[in-house]
Design a protein around this motif. Structure first.
Motif, PDB file in Angstrom:
ATOM      1  N   VAL A  25       0.801  -1.220   0.000  1.00  0.00           N
ATOM      2  CA  VAL A  25       0.000   0.000   0.000  1.00  0.00           C
ATOM      3  C   VAL A  25       0.839   1.278   0.000  1.00  0.00           C
ATOM      4  CG1 VAL A  25      -0.266   0.039   2.530  1.00  0.00           C
ATOM      5  CG2 VAL A  25      -2.011   1.107   1.067  1.00  0.00           C
ATOM      6  N   ASP A  26       1.967   1.297   0.706  1.00  0.00           N
ATOM      7  CA  ASP A  26       2.742   2.535   0.808  1.00  0.00           C
ATOM      8  C   ASP A  26       3.437   2.916  -0.497  1.00  0.00           C
ATOM      9  OD1 ASP A  26       2.070   3.024   3.452  1.00  0.00           O
ATOM     10  OD2 ASP A  26       3.784   1.910   4.249  1.00  0.00           O
ATOM     11  N   SER A  27       3.755   1.932  -1.331  1.00  0.00           N
ATOM     12  CA  SER A  27       4.462   2.236  -2.578  1.00  0.00           C
ATOM     13  C   SER A  27       3.607   2.014  -3.822  1.00  0.00           C
ATOM     14  CB  SER A  27       5.731   1.373  -2.687  1.00  0.00           C
ATOM     15  OG  SER A  27       5.407  -0.009  -2.674  1.00  0.00           O
ATOM     16  N   ALA A  55     -21.661   4.158 -10.518  1.00  0.00           N
ATOM     17  CA  ALA A  55     -20.740   3.092 -10.899  1.00  0.00           C
ATOM     18  C   ALA A  55     -20.255   2.382  -9.648  1.00  0.00           C
ATOM     19  CB  ALA A  55     -19.554   3.654 -11.675  1.00  0.00           C
ATOM     20  N   VAL A  56     -19.888   1.123  -9.821  1.00  0.00           N
ATOM     21  CA  VAL A  56     -19.250   0.374  -8.741  1.00  0.00           C
ATOM     22  C   VAL A  56     -17.850  -0.001  -9.202  1.00  0.00           C
ATOM     23  CG1 VAL A  56     -20.299  -1.823  -9.522  1.00  0.00           C
ATOM     24  CG2 VAL A  56     -19.457  -1.578  -7.161  1.00  0.00           C
ATOM     25  N   ASP A  57     -16.881   0.280  -8.354  1.00  0.00           N
ATOM     26  CA  ASP A  57     -15.458   0.080  -8.627  1.00  0.00           C
ATOM     27  C   ASP A  57     -15.031  -1.178  -7.875  1.00  0.00           C
ATOM     28  OD1 ASP A  57     -12.738   0.389  -9.043  1.00  0.00           O
ATOM     29  OD2 ASP A  57     -12.550   2.248  -7.885  1.00  0.00           O
ATOM     30  N   LEU A  58     -14.954  -2.295  -8.598  1.00  0.00           N
ATOM     31  CA  LEU A  58     -14.696  -3.597  -7.991  1.00  0.00           C
ATOM     32  C   LEU A  58     -13.194  -3.843  -7.888  1.00  0.00           C
ATOM     33  CD1 LEU A  58     -17.417  -5.592  -9.962  1.00  0.00           C
ATOM     34  CD2 LEU A  58     -17.532  -4.821  -7.576  1.00  0.00           C
ATOM     35  N   GLY A  59     -12.700  -3.947  -6.659  1.00  0.00           N
ATOM     36  CA  GLY A  59     -11.266  -4.006  -6.438  1.00  0.00           C
ATOM     37  C   GLY A  59     -10.688  -2.615  -6.518  1.00  0.00           C
ATOM     38  N   CYS A  60     -11.273  -1.707  -5.763  1.00  0.00           N
ATOM     39  CA  CYS A  60     -10.984  -0.272  -5.933  1.00  0.00           C
ATOM     40  C   CYS A  60      -9.592   0.124  -5.480  1.00  0.00           C
ATOM     41  CB  CYS A  60     -12.022   0.563  -5.209  1.00  0.00           C
ATOM     42  SG  CYS A  60     -12.045   0.344  -3.407  1.00  0.00           S
ATOM     43  N   GLY A  61      -8.928  -0.696  -4.641  1.00  0.00           N
ATOM     44  CA  GLY A  61      -7.582  -0.371  -4.214  1.00  0.00           C
ATOM     45  C   GLY A  61      -7.487   0.995  -3.553  1.00  0.00           C
ATOM     46  N   THR A  62      -6.486   1.760  -3.957  1.00  0.00           N
ATOM     47  CA  THR A  62      -6.254   3.088  -3.376  1.00  0.00           C
ATOM     48  C   THR A  62      -7.164   4.165  -3.958  1.00  0.00           C
ATOM     49  OG1 THR A  62      -4.535   3.537  -5.006  1.00  0.00           O
ATOM     50  CG2 THR A  62      -3.832   2.567  -2.917  1.00  0.00           C
ATOM     51  N   ALA A  88      -8.420   2.329   3.187  1.00  0.00           N
ATOM     52  CA  ALA A  88      -8.089   3.533   3.957  1.00  0.00           C
ATOM     53  C   ALA A  88      -7.487   4.599   3.045  1.00  0.00           C
ATOM     54  CB  ALA A  88      -7.118   3.175   5.083  1.00  0.00           C
ATOM     55  N   ARG A  89      -6.636   4.182   2.093  1.00  0.00           N
ATOM     56  CA  ARG A  89      -6.062   5.148   1.144  1.00  0.00           C
ATOM     57  C   ARG A  89      -7.139   5.688   0.210  1.00  0.00           C
ATOM     58  NH1 ARG A  89      -0.393   4.991   1.400  1.00  0.00           N
ATOM     59  NH2 ARG A  89       0.004   4.292   3.542  1.00  0.00           N
TER      60      ARG A  89
END
Length: 232
Positions: A25-27, A55-62, A88-89
């Protein structure tokens, strides 16, 4: 699905998806290139992004994809991801209306609620594509679209490179699977989708400029984007 271990040339220690993305997550924002996903999305012609109210963002990550969708005119975007640290990001980024920790195969969101579903750089982590395509079909309204972009299976096989990041003790791979284009088609058609557009990108000047060592991959497919439509 083809067993990735047949092609793995790195032999990195491998962790599951939640562990891997928590460690990355940090990089993550500094290492994922737009050329891999959002630049490919931008070249699609079937989606009218600004026509999607939800819209739905599946696997939205950061939140990279969600922010891109909002910048393209999508009205409101809900995000789902398995990894709390990534969510959290995304929450800090502020592009999403709502964020949910959950499995992409069973999000718990309401059926027929979205004009658009999007999934970016996720499919290589799924052992089976069918649950994803079924859940996206459940979430999208009749006439809506499901847009999926990810690494091209031929690139994963020819490069022998899993999804990975630099951990404190060296590279760490995240569980990677190889899904052929036909695997996507079979799963999507079985879930009730109709193919609206398919785009395959190859390693060219843009990629060579970003990663000069990829000259040896010139001309090889690197990304694939699928646009599926739910019958009205």
């Amino acid at each position: 699905m083809v067993d990735f271990s047949l092609f793995d040339t790195r032999g990195y220690p491998t962790v599951d998806v939640r562990t891997g993305y928590a460690g990355w997550v940090d990089s993550y924002e500094r290492t994922v290139e737009d050329a891999m996903d959002v630049d490919v999305l931008a070249r699609l012609t079937a989606p009218r992004w600004d026509a999607a109210a939800t819209a739905v963002d599946l696997g939205c990550g950061t939140g990279r994809t969600g922010a891109w969708l909002r910048a393209r005119g999508v009205g409101a975007v809900d995000g789902v991801d398995l990894t709390p640290e990534m969510l959290a990001r995304a929450r800090e980024r502020g592009a999403h209306r709502r964020l949910t920790e959950g499995d992409l195969a069973a999000t718990g969101l309401d059926a027929d609620s979205y004009d658009l579903a999007a999934c970016s750089l996720v499919d290589e982590h799924l052992a089976d594509l069918t649950p994803l395509y079924r859940e996206a079909h459940r979430l999208v309204r009749p006439g809506g679209l499901f847009v999926l972009v990810g690494l091209h299976p031929l690139f994963i096989m020819s490069a022998g490179m899993p999804t990975h990041y630099d951990g404190p003790d060296g590279p760490v791979a995240i569980t990677t699977h190889v899904h052929l284009v036909s695997d996507h088609v079979t799963a999507a058609l079985g879930a009730g989708w109709q193919l609206a557009e398919l785009r395959e990108e190859v390693v060219g000047e843009q990629w060579i400029a970003l990663k000069p060592k990829w000259e040896r991959h010139r001309g090889r497919p690197v990304s694939a984007a699928y646009v599926w439509r739910k019958e009205s």
